[in-house]
Design a protein around this motif. Structure first.
Motif, mmCIF file in Angstrom:
data_model
loop_
_atom_site.group_PDB
_atom_site.id
_atom_site.type_symbol
_atom_site.label_atom_id
_atom_site.label_comp_id
_atom_site.label_asym_id
_atom_site.label_seq_id
_atom_site.Cartn_x
_atom_site.Cartn_y
_atom_site.Cartn_z
ATOM 1 N N TYR A 47 -5.045 -2.274 8.992
ATOM 2 C CA TYR A 47 -5.325 -3.077 10.329
ATOM 3 C C TYR A 47 -6.823 -3.465 10.467
ATOM 4 O O TYR A 47 -7.165 -3.613 11.542
ATOM 5 C CB TYR A 47 -4.921 -2.288 11.456
ATOM 6 N N ASP A 93 -7.093 4.513 5.250
ATOM 7 C CA ASP A 93 -5.939 3.605 5.594
ATOM 8 C C ASP A 93 -6.451 2.735 6.229
ATOM 9 O O ASP A 93 -6.118 2.535 7.463
ATOM 10 C CB ASP A 93 -4.449 3.993 5.458
ATOM 11 N N THR A 150 -4.293 -3.974 2.748
ATOM 12 C CA THR A 150 -2.739 -4.542 2.323
ATOM 13 C C THR A 150 -2.720 -6.010 2.814
ATOM 14 O O THR A 150 -3.444 -6.471 3.543
ATOM 15 C CB THR A 150 -1.766 -3.929 3.207
ATOM 16 N N SER A 180 -0.140 -7.348 3.811
ATOM 17 C CA SER A 180 1.053 -7.211 4.983
ATOM 18 C C SER A 180 0.887 -7.530 6.307
ATOM 19 O O SER A 180 1.605 -8.011 6.924
ATOM 20 C CB SER A 180 2.057 -6.078 4.909
ATOM 21 N N SER A 196 0.972 -1.283 -0.039
ATOM 22 C CA SER A 196 0.140 -0.068 -0.012
ATOM 23 C C SER A 196 0.868 1.259 -0.152
ATOM 24 O O SER A 196 0.291 2.448 -0.134
ATOM 25 C CB SER A 196 -1.069 -0.047 1.101
HETATM 26 N N1 PMP Z 1 -0.216 1.660 6.140
HETATM 27 C C1 PMP Z 1 -0.164 1.719 7.333
HETATM 28 C C2 PMP Z 1 -1.141 2.208 8.436
HETATM 29 C C3 PMP Z 1 0.884 1.078 7.867
HETATM 30 O O1 PMP Z 1 1.019 0.624 9.131
HETATM 31 C C4 PMP Z 1 1.776 0.213 6.642
HETATM 32 C C5 PMP Z 1 2.848 -0.789 7.030
HETATM 33 N N2 PMP Z 1 3.656 -0.420 8.300
HETATM 34 C C6 PMP Z 1 1.248 0.498 5.454
HETATM 35 C C7 PMP Z 1 0.280 1.364 5.091
HETATM 36 C C8 PMP Z 1 2.325 -0.090 4.604
HETATM 37 O O2 PMP Z 1 1.960 -1.363 4.106
HETATM 38 P P1 PMP Z 1 2.353 -1.997 2.922
HETATM 39 O O3 PMP Z 1 3.138 -3.348 3.378
HETATM 40 O O4 PMP Z 1 1.147 -2.604 2.315
HETATM 41 O O5 PMP Z 1 3.212 -1.381 1.996
#
Ligand code: PMP
Length: 351
Positions: free
Chosen positions: A183, A180, A206, A208, A82
């Motif tokens: 979480y 965003d 995401t 991730s 993201s």
């Molecule tokens: N947005 C937030 C609020 C995050 O905490 C993070 C990662 N720490 C990201 C975006 C980035 O995530 P990605 O691994 O998808 O680049």
């Protein structure tokens, strides 16, 4: 040759590097994929023609993502994490010099990418209790071109209810609202279903965090089909590689595995919260507040953040340090035991 100051004065993002026995610093999932699934993936990866460019529209992974969240694939763009989506949105959906509202504390990369996109950043400070005053944010958005914030928030772990996000969207109709939801799998106040109802809304997701694929670098922007078409046209054609597309598509179809992992992580986060709250009860001078998390990490307000962080690192335990606070990601039971034992060792002599 003169290089621009936005580049020469840039303060690089500084993630923890090095090897630590316990990694609770990056908000990742502590679950690796089961062996059977890895074997299945290995078969799929074998079939990829590595000499060919990947699908520029990431069709398979977008369809799997859309099916998992019950939304239309026409509303989804895939990005290289993201992070890539954030920088793309700030560069392409806003003119140079436009006003972007961010909140503080929040994810530091918004302001970082805004600087590179040459935007004017206006920061709305959160209250003493780290909650956002939505009336203040709505007022700031009246004259702004866009706002971006995480919900639930990294690093505070706190969430804004869906009704409050809707109020913002409706009361600042001329402001692009980028929510965003990195979480949001750990909470239940998403506005993902509203992207076709409100044309000023964009939601980010995401792979991730709860999906457990931080290594694959796959993030998604969700917005109405018209804007999705614009973003797809603006992104670099092959931004998501074939290996990540294949892995993420396959894992996003493992609905029950994903839900099981998410539920377990929520339980572990609550355990961590309870244990840290108990520690704060015993060391109130050192650990001021432990916040009730809506995420997979716990935030502690403490004036001793730096000392505790350094001592933990020294003991092989990585957490994230902020001015006046520590962010600790949920891990396995064993990792929690190591963390809590070490915290006790650190806090006792400081007391
Ligand atoms: N947005 C937030 C609020 C995050 O905490 C993070 C990662 N720490 C990201 C975006 C980035 O995530 P990605 O691994 O998808 O680049």
């Amino acid at each position: 040759m003169k290089l621009p100051e936005k580049l020469t004065k840039l303060k690089a993002y500084d993630p923890i590097t090095g090897t630590y026995a316990v990694r609770l610093d990056a908000n990742e999932s502590y679950f690796d994929l089961p062996g059977v699934l890895k074997a299945k993936l290995a078969d799929k990866l074998e079939q990829i023609d590595l000499n060919r460019y990947p699908d520029p529209l990431a069709t398979e992974v977008i369809e799997a993502f859309a099916a998992y969240y019950g939304i239309s694939a026409d509303c989804v763009t895939a990005g290289n994490g993201s992070d890539e989506i954030i920088t793309l949105l700030l560069n392409c959906f806003l003119e140079k010099g436009a006003t972007l509202v961010t909140v503080s504390p929040d994810f530091s990369m918004y302001a970082f990418y805004a600087g590179l996109a040459e935007l004017k950043v206006e920061i709305v400070q959160k209250q003493e209790n780290l909650q956002l005053d939505m009336d203040v944010l709505i007022a700031a958005c009246q004259k702004a071109d866009a706002v971006v914030f995480s919900n639930p928030c990294n690093p505070t772990s706190l969430g804004i209810p869906r009704s409050e996000i809707i109020r913002l969207i409706e009361e600042a109709p001329d402001c692009l609202i980028i929510v965003d939801e990195a979480y949001m799998d750990f909470w239940d106040e998403s506005v993902l279903d509203l992207v076709t109802k409100y044309e000023n809304l964009i939601v980010l997701r995401t792979c991730s965090k709860a999906i457990g694929l931080a290594a694959a670098r796959m993030g998604f922007a969700v917005m109405d089909p018209y804007k999705t078409g614009l973003l797809r046209a603006a992104k670099s054609p092959y931004n998501c590689d074939a290996i990540s597309q294949t892995v993420c598509a396959a894992v996003l179809r493992e609905t029950s595995l994903l839900q099981h992992c998410r539920d377990e992580i929520i339980v572990q986060t609550q355990r961590l919260y309870t244990a840290l709250t108990e520690l704060a009860r015993r060391y109130p001078e050192l650990l001021e507040t432990v916040y009730a998390p809506r995420t997979n990490f716990v935030y502690i307000k403490t004036a001793y953040a730096h000392e505790i962080y350094e001592s933990l690192l020294h003991a092989g335990i990585a957490v994230r340090c902020f001015p006046g606070g520590l962010r600790i990601c949920a891990g396995t039971r064993r990792e929690h035991t190591l963390l809590l034992t070490e915290l006790e060792n650190i806090l006792q002599p400081l007391n």
